[in-house]
Design an enzyme around this catalytic site. Structure first.
Site, short mmCIF file in Angstrom:
data_model
loop_
_atom_site.label_atom_id
_atom_site.label_comp_id
_atom_site.label_asym_id
_atom_site.label_seq_id
_atom_site.Cartn_x
_atom_site.Cartn_y
_atom_site.Cartn_z
N GLU A 250 1.79 2.95 -9.13
CA GLU A 250 1.80 4.04 -8.15
C GLU A 250 2.72 3.59 -7.03
OE1 GLU A 250 1.71 5.83 -5.11
OE2 GLU A 250 -0.44 5.62 -4.72
N CYS A 284 2.50 6.78 1.35
CA CYS A 284 3.43 7.00 0.24
C CYS A 284 3.58 8.48 -0.09
CB CYS A 284 2.98 6.22 -0.99
SG CYS A 284 1.32 6.62 -1.55
#
Length: 538
Positions: A250, A284
């Site tokens: 991720e 993010c």
């Protein structure tokens, strides 16, 4: 693997010196308590202990594993004040955000998996074709990988590990976690509080930088989860490839928000401000680009700028609730933000709010830019700071095209009063998570899958899909047939050939005409009859 930045940006300050992790608080530059880094020999020992513990852990019923993990979670939550304090001191987060964001989703993660994992992990029956494979049954079991290496970043060093280690443990794995060297103290507190109520060795802790991360991957683990920057993800994937260890990545994002001409501009401005400035922009999945249709661009920009001006930077420890935004967590990340903003200004961007770092430690003001375009780094790379650049577009089609420009694909959002239109636009975004009239919220809920594409990585967190990715399928088949031979066993003869040809022909049905099909079907039946008689012969 010389460059494995275990952080949410590609930057990686050198904080490990002579076997010790140093650093200063971004709040006041005061030195943080040193933490001893793990050496390669100790890392192998930690993995070995985890493997021994996992062997016994796997044998326990899922319900029992869930009960023990739930108890560990309760112990963690009972020490929320301690966790909040270390998050605040080590990373500069406001006290409000440590509770509302970092710790806020944690109870639900424990609640969701401890309640539902047993049902999700139940074995499933396989129903064979009764003609081809009579008297055969099978079930698929979900088996743990074994020892999972969990490498996590500094931006959310509690919630990200929890979202991954809870399903990993309940699935029957052991976990060895390595927090970012910039969040070593938070990682130690999290590990200590959880491990206190788990079998010894089941949850291991490795401390250090890229060297420790590489050593952990090479220590014989069975699965790797890495959350961090794209450069780090590449390095992890390369290292794990040597042993064919499966990896879930991720990674970063350069996430876009689209504001259409029929959007509720108040909601859009407030939602995008939160998603862009939360955690000083160090998310993010935060908003890093905004594409607003020309008809409402000026009004939207005015509203967003007003929100940004009113955000209160600072340290709220002494006066809880007195600050909205804290400092950048690392000096290197602060430099990245400055570089992106200064580069955009030099290329013609206009500063509406902010744009210049103050003298107070790592604080960077909430910044709104206009006059940007896709050639600027601030629109094509991950800035990872409290900066929202706005690009004006003519219409919906241009907004979608610009949002899909680039190699990242984590999240995106669409803002419109027309819900059906919003869904249609959201489905055209090349991302793993698309939302309408909101942004980034779903990552906090363990029910909702979280995944990316392109440079944002692969694999999935949250939901039953994450639980499945933390296990491997094992088929156990039982044949209750009592005949000496199967239809397809040796020796071969014309009847088996007729059977095979007939199966293929019957799939085509009347494609070659009813006459040929009926002839093939008759030959298949004859082949089956002959082989059935033949298979009973000793």
């Amino acid at each position: 693997m010389d460059n494995l930045p275990n952080s949410a940006s590609t930057a990686n300050s050198k904080v490990v010196v002579d076997g010790w992790i140093g650093g200063v608080s971004p709040l006041n530059a005061q030195p943080l308590a040193p933490v001893q880094a793990s050496n390669p020999a100790s890392i192998r020992e930690i993995v070995a202990k985890a493997r021994a513990a996992q062997t016994e852990w796997e044998k326990r019923p899922v319900a029992e594993r869930a009960r023990l993990v739930k108890r560990a979670g309760q112990h963690l939550m009972s020490h929320a004040a301690e966790v909040s304090a270390v998050l605040h001191t080590e990373l500069g987060k406001t006290i409000t955000e440590t509770y509302a964001v970092d710790l806020g989703s944690t109870p639900e993660v424990f609640r969701y998996y401890t309640r539902h994992a047993a049902g999700m992990l139940k074995s499933e029956a396989v129903h064979f074709n009764p003609v081809m494979f009579p008297r055969k049954r099978a079930r698929v079991d979900r088996m743990p990988h074994g020892v999972v290496a969990l490498l996590t970043p500094w931006n959310y060093p509690v919630s990200i590990p929890v979202h991954n280690l809870v399903p990993a443990l309940i699935a029957g794995n052991a976990v060895v976690m390595k927090p970012s060297e910039h969040a070593a103290r938070t990682g130690e507190v999290l590990w200590r509080l959880l491990a206190a109520h788990l079998p010894e060795g089941l949850l291991g802790l490795v401390q250090g930088d890229a060297v420790a991360g590489e050593a952990l991957i090479r220590a014989g683990v069975d699965h790797v989860i890495f959350v961090g920057g794209t450069a780090g993800g590449r390095a992890v994937a390369h290292t794990a490839a040597d042993s064919l260890t499966p990896v879930a990545l991720e990674l970063g994002g350069n996430d876009a928000a689209i504001v259409l001409e029929d959007a509720d501009l108040d909601r859009a401005a407030h939602g995008i401000a939160w998603a862009g400035f939360l955690n000083a922009g160090q998310s993010c999945a935060g908003v890093e680009r905004v594409y607003v249709v020309k008809a409402v661009a000026e009004e939207f920009t005015t509203r967003l700028a007003m929100i940004a001006r009113n955000l209160r930077p600072g340290d709220d420890a002494a006066n809880l609730g007195s600050a909205d935004i804290g400092p950048m967590s690392t000096a290197r990340q602060l430099q990245t933000v400055k570089s992106h903003v200064d580069g955009a200004i030099s290329a013609g961007a206009k500063v509406i709010v902010g744009g210049e770092a103050g003298a107070y430690q790592h604080f960077y003001p909430p910044t709104v830019l206009t006059g940007v375009n896709s050639t600027m780094r601030i629109m094509s790379e991950e800035t990872f700071g409290p900066v929202i650049p706005i690009q004006v577009v003519e219409n919906e089609a241009e907004a979608i095209a610009e949002a899909n420009r680039g190699e990242f694909g984590l999240t995106g959002s669409v803002w419109t009063r027309n819900f059906e239109r919003g869904e249609q636009v959201a489905r055209q975004l090349r991302v793993g998570v698309a939302t309408v009239n909101n942004h980034m919220f779903s990552g906090a809920d363990p029910r909702a899958p979280w995944a990316g594409r392109g440079l944002s990585g692969y694999g999935v967190q949250n939901s039953k899909l994450a639980l499945y990715s933390l296990t491997r399928p094992r088929l156990v088949a039982v044949d209750r047939h009592r005949t000496p031979r199967e239809l397809w066993w040796f020796p071969y003869d014309k009847s088996l050939l007729d059977l095979g040809r007939g199966l293929l022909a019957t799939n085509g049905r009347f494609r070659d005409g009813p006459g040929r099909w009926l002839l093939a079907y008759a030959r298949m039946l004859r082949g089956v009859a002959v082989r059935l008689w033949w298979q009973r012969k000793p």
